[in-house]
Each structure stands twice: as structure tokens, then as C-alpha cells.
Write an enzyme that holds these catalytic residues in place. Sequence first.
Site, short mmCIF file in Angstrom:
data_model
loop_
_atom_site.label_atom_id
_atom_site.label_comp_id
_atom_site.label_asym_id
_atom_site.label_seq_id
_atom_site.Cartn_x
_atom_site.Cartn_y
_atom_site.Cartn_z
N HIS A 81 0.80 -1.23 0.00
CA HIS A 81 0.00 0.00 0.00
C HIS A 81 0.83 1.27 0.00
O HIS A 81 0.25 2.36 0.02
CB HIS A 81 -0.93 0.04 1.22
CG HIS A 81 -2.14 -0.82 1.06
ND1 HIS A 81 -3.28 -0.38 0.47
CD2 HIS A 81 -2.35 -2.11 1.41
CE1 HIS A 81 -4.18 -1.35 0.46
NE2 HIS A 81 -3.64 -2.41 1.02
N LYS B 274 0.79 14.45 1.51
CA LYS B 274 -0.49 14.82 0.90
C LYS B 274 -0.59 16.32 0.65
O LYS B 274 -1.50 16.80 -0.03
CB LYS B 274 -1.64 14.33 1.78
CG LYS B 274 -1.77 12.80 1.81
CD LYS B 274 -2.91 12.36 2.73
CE LYS B 274 -3.07 10.85 2.86
NZ LYS B 274 -3.82 10.22 1.78
#
Length: 826
Positions: A372, A569
Site C-alpha cells: 500500500h 499529501k
Amino acid sequence: MPNSSPKTQAHTDMSNTEAGLGPVDQEIYRHLNFTLGHHHEEVNKEYLYRALAISVRDRLIAQWNDTQEKMDGTERKRVYYLSLEFLIGRSLTNAILNLDLEDSVRDALQSYGTTLEEAAEQEHDAGLGNGGLGRLAACFLDSCANLKLPVVGYGIRYEYGMFNQRIENGRQVEDPDHWLRGGNPWELARPEDSRRIHFYGNTEYGVDANGEPYGSWANSYDVLAVPYDMPIPGFRNGTVNTLRLWKSSATAEFNLEEFNAGGYSEAVAQKNLAEQISMVLYPNDSSENGKELRLKQQYFLVSASLQDVLHNWVAQYGKDFTNFGERNCFQLNDTHPACAVPELMRLLMDEYGLGWDKAWKITTSCMAYTNHTLLPEALERWSVSLYGRLLPRLMDIIREIDARFMKELAQKFPNQPELYGRMSLIDGGHDPHVRMAYLAIVGSFSVNGVAGLHTELLKSGLFADFYKLWPKKFNNKTNGVTQRRWLSHCNPGLRDLVTETIGSDWQTDLEKISDLAPYAEDASFRTRWQAVKRHNKSALIDYVAQRTGVHFGLDALFDVQVKRIHEYKRQLLNVLHVIHLYDRICQGDTADMVPRCVLIGGKAAPGYHIAKLIIKLINDVANVVNNEPKANELLKLVFLPNYRVSAMEVICPATELSEQISTAGKEASGTGNMKFMMNGALTIGALDGANIEIREQVGKENFFLFGQTAAEVAKTRQAYDPNAIIAGDADVERVLTLLEGGHFNPTEPGIFSVLTSGLRNPHDPWVTIADFRSFIDAQKAVNKAYTDQQDWNRMSILNTAASGWFSSDRTIQQYADEIWNVKPLN
Ligand SMILES: *Cc1c(COP(=O)(O)O)cnc(C)c1O
């Protein structure tokens, strides 16, 4: 008229007939009075929710038993999805949707003077996950049930889920999430299926009757794993699958021994120690903390689940494991459950007497691993000394796996000691660690990434050596989300408009949603499309106002970034842009500027100081912006506290611009991006994760691209000079000047200097400043596009119409066909 005799059902409800249940209103009445013993004039909302939940659950149970019987009655292959996280959210509304009970429930609740929305609000989110990885597991289970696949989810029943976030003085405060208080109507305890889990102790070696050497785990401290089952309903298809969550508890005889020795308090203390294991979810997203208790949780889940599967196998087939490998598959959600590899070896050898070679052949034919992340801080490594102390028998087995793997390497690639060192399951050095990703790769027949770019980067970077050795093991499975929760349930206005226009098949076959595309050219359809969006925006306006006191304007562009707070992010880049807009407004440079409401939400890991500081910055900037009279109609910024599944269900239907602005090469896939697209938001994004596939599907003219590619980022890093970029761009420089001059934090000087010096650092891993100009320009293009509402709506419709690829039904069908080789149960 509470507690009066229920009126007759206006709607036909087929789900009750087989189970012999009455109409929903009668069932609620019965459960209120008899199951819950609540017989007051004024029906308490909490009780009403519980009575409704149990009534709905009763309707699931008949189908659940039926599905279980079908599973038990076949020799076909089964799949087990092993995950430390399942971010489920609420179950009531999902079950009502999937059972097609909405009309009957609404009618029934009306007689109690309440609405479905109000009853649903009573349910605590099941927040047994951090973010994308956990939500993916929940979407996957939904799709497996929808596709009637024989898949069981295995996880941990954390007493405390993901913490609740409050904002105090602009800073994050964490409150424990005791989601089980008041009971959980969606679980059934199955104490008869409890399993015994070993910890500590040592390995004893011996020789068996046939002269074969064996090892066994001795002097262990044992705890009990008690399963709680949750129903996972398919969409109107009679299938209800199972999510089995384990709770830890003290073994009965341990307490007894202590008790007999007169150590009552010690016995109770030991009980607490055992129960600690499933007490709390670790709140770290994309980073590891190396705590012993976390490793205990991992092994606890894995051992209980594997024992469960083996127990059922023996009950069905006896102790012949010849076909075990081809009839079972374990999908490992990241490396968190990677100790499944040595644990299955241990169980097959130590408990069932198989030799190494047979056990290894079985293990490697039924384990599959999903990676992931590429972030180095998220790659799990466990110190050999901790591992060996907590799980001594497993550590032995890992050493043996490694020794045999090293031998295999030496045969294939003679005289390459550097290669052996690089690929070993145990890194060298004075404090050696087990590399869990390598253990997972060596022990699995399949290794997959979660978006096209991500898988390519795994093959060329992180796992390049393994890819060269076993190219066929590697494959891609681009993530998806379930359109049942993320469109049908959360956006009923859009659901009804879409269904009225193209029929309802898209709910189980999202590719069909492409039939919407021609309607993008239909002006009257666009008007209806926009009306739905405005309705959803009103709902979000109320939601935000209630929680923050800030009032968004209905005509403004709703610009949203919600996800875990993490440097990669780049919420910081978003804030820099808001400051840039604020700066333009203050300078009077507002010609053609459309009003914009920026919403940012997400939790920071409690120990992640920079992420928490970013939250503080967002709140401090919001304070200044929202109190600037000049900005009043043009710009608003809020930090929405306690982002979670039920919040996203209000946010994504109302969003117009989806911010997907991670540093290229860092976001493995993203799934928030898919939910927004499905609900008609346009994306502003970098070429990262599944953004690339979103842009391919919708077309580059319907996507706002900015920033460097992963390859360009890698090149930039070699000679990155953010200070030169800042000095050479007046807009960028003014933003930095405002920040560094303490404009947003006049009473707390210097608190953001860690952030600003990070931006100016030539080694900034996120190269935020490198992408800032490009981001400003892309946002200008967004602004311009929004001035033409007809065209914006056209692009919005095309985004929804192109979202077919991002259904988790598609993802799961690929897992089923290409990894699991499993067929639906019919
Ligand atoms: C979808 C979702 C996520 C994942 O969002 P990303 O933008 O992909 O990181 C995280 N948390 C919740 C509650 C979600 O619903």
C-alpha cells in the site's frame, strides 16, 4: 403515536417472508418492548435506533444463515481478507439500502414521529481503521458480498476505534472513541469458536517417532481470541457474508491457577493484560511505531484467523491438507498480517505434523500480499530481539525461511553477496530487523500494487530485485470504492436523477454509468444536475456551520481536501494557495475571482508533530481570512473537525473541486479521489496514484492537472533550490513573507517556522515550492471554468459518467479472476 399498535405496511417488503418476520413497524414495536424493555410514553431516540437496527438485523440473519450454509455445503475455494483495519462507518443505512427496506422503514419511523435520518444519526461510526487502507477493506467486503464471492473478512474488534478529533485553540485534541458503549447491534459473539494464542516462552526441539526433528512452542503465556461476527450484506441478492472480528480475553484456567494460589488481584491484573491486546487501534497512518503491543495485535489476528480456517478445514476434510493450498487464499492487506506466512508454517508443522517442504508448498500457494505504500517510514521492520522474545517459534521459522531463500539465491546468482544482503529477510547490522515486506513477498504467490503508477514504481524501485527474480508474481489492482455507499446511499438526489435517466443497473455494474455522458450536452439535464449539487451544498453548509460556526455561501465554489493530514499529501500547498488568494484580495486584485469556500479536514497521528502543526496553521489562517471584511464574499476557509466515514458521506456529494495534490510518486492510489469523481466533483491533481487513471478515464480536458511527474520530482530533488524559486516569483514570495512575518500568528511568534523552513529546505522531500506556481495557475483555470456554470456542469456530469472503472466491484472481480481464482456462490 409511540407504542400504539402498529399500522399496516404501506410498502411491500419481501425480506420478511421467509424469516417469518412481521412488518417493520411491528418488529420495532416488539424489540422496543421486549428485547430492550423500553415501554415509555416518549420513545428515547437511542432506543428507537437500537430497536430499528435489531429489526433490520433480523432480516439479514435469515440470508446470513443461508449464505453460511451454502459456504459449508461446497468444496469450492474460499478467500480470507486479513486486515488490521476495517473502516466500516455506519451499518444501519447500508443494510436498509441493500435490503431495499427504505420505504418501509420510513413509514414505520413516521409513526414514531421521527425520520430515518434522525435514527441513523444515533449510530456511532465503526471507526476500526485510520484512512484509505481500512476504508478499502470495507469497500472490498461490500463488493465481495455484491458479487456473491465466498470471502470472509478477519480483523480485530478494537474496544476503542480511531480517536475523535476536537479543535481547541486551533490545535488537535484527541478523545477516545468508545464506540461500543450502548452495545453494538451489528455483532454476534461466537464464544464457542474461541481460539488460543501463544506469546513469549521458548522453542523446544525434539525428534519424533519417525526420527524427524521437530520444534514446539513451550512455556508460552496464552490468551484467548473470542470472535464477534458482523453481517456484510450484498446488494439485494440474498447474500450476507461475514466479517469476523477477534476480541482478546484471559484464558479460563490462567485465572483459576492464580485464584487458587490466593492471588485474586493478580488474576484480575492478568486479565487486563490479556484484554489490552484488542483494546485500541493504533492511530498511525502510513507510519510504523514499532511497539510491542502492535506486534501482539498483528500476531493475535493472524493466529486466531489461521487456526479458525484450519479448524474448519479439518472439520470438513479431516487432516489431509493435500488440497488446502488450492482451496484457500489469504489476502494480506499490507504487511500488517505478514506473520501469516510463518504462522501457517508453524500450524501445519507443529500442530498437524507436516514436513517443511509440504508446509512451504501449501503456504506459498495460498498467501497473496498487497502493498500500500512506497514511503520508507511505513515499511514495517521488527527488531529480531523483540520478535524472538514475543514470538520465539515464529522467529525460528523466519530464520529458516531466510536461510533457504539465501541458498536459492546463491544457486541462481552465484557470488553476489551484496545481492543476498539486500534481499535477505533480516537486515544485517548490530541491531538486526525482520523486513516484513520481504517476508510477505517470499511467502506469497502474488504481490500487487494498488494503482498503475504505484505498481510500476514497486517493480522498478522498492522491490526491483524481487521483480527480477519473480516477475510473474507482480501485478496491479487499481483500488476502487463501492458505489452503493458512495453514491446510492450518500447522494440520494443524484442516485434518483441518474436512475431516472439511465436505469438502475449502474448500482451493480458501474460501467453502465457511462450512459450518462450524452446527457452532458442536454441543457435541461444540466440544470437538474446542478439543482442536486446545490441541494447537497446546502446540507454541507448546515453541517459545517453547526460544527465550526462558519457559514459557507451557496454560490461559492466548494473546494475540498479531506484525508489524513500528512506532509506527502501536501495540505500545506493548499494553505499556501488560500494565502495567495487572500493576498490578492487584500491587494484588490479580485477581477473575475469566483467566490470560493475551502474545506480541509483530517486527523493527524497523535505523535506526528508537523502534521498537528499544519492543522494549527489551517485554523490560524482560517481565523484571519474569515474575519477579513474584504474577503467576506470571496473567500472562506474552514478546518472541519473529526473527519470520518459519516462525515465524508455529507462532504463528497457537495464537493465541486476535489484536491488531490500529493507529491507525485507518494500517494499509492487514493480512494477519496474516486468518491469525489463519482459524485461529480472535478479534480485538481498531480500525476500521482489513481489520479493518473482518473484523468485517462475522464479526458485531460475535464481534469485540472498541475505539478511535476514522479520522474520530474526525482530529478528536481538532485538540485532543488526552493529559495531561488521563491525569490524569482513575486506571488510566491509574498505568501512566504506573510507566513514568516507572523501575519496569521501575531500572538504566538515563530510557531510555524518549522513549516516555513521546511518549505525553504533544498532537501524538502515533498518539493512543495517546486509545484506552487503550477498549482496557482491550475487554480486560475479552475476559477475561469467555474465562471461558466453550464460548462462546469457539463464537466461534472462527464466525471460521474467516467467513474465506472473506479468501482470496487471491478477491483474485486480482478482479484477474483487474476489472484484468487474464485467463483461466485450461487
Ligand atoms: C476514503 C476515505 C479515506 C481515504 O482518502 P484518501 O484521500 O484516499 O487518502 C480516508 N478516510 C475516510 C474516512 C475515507 O472515507
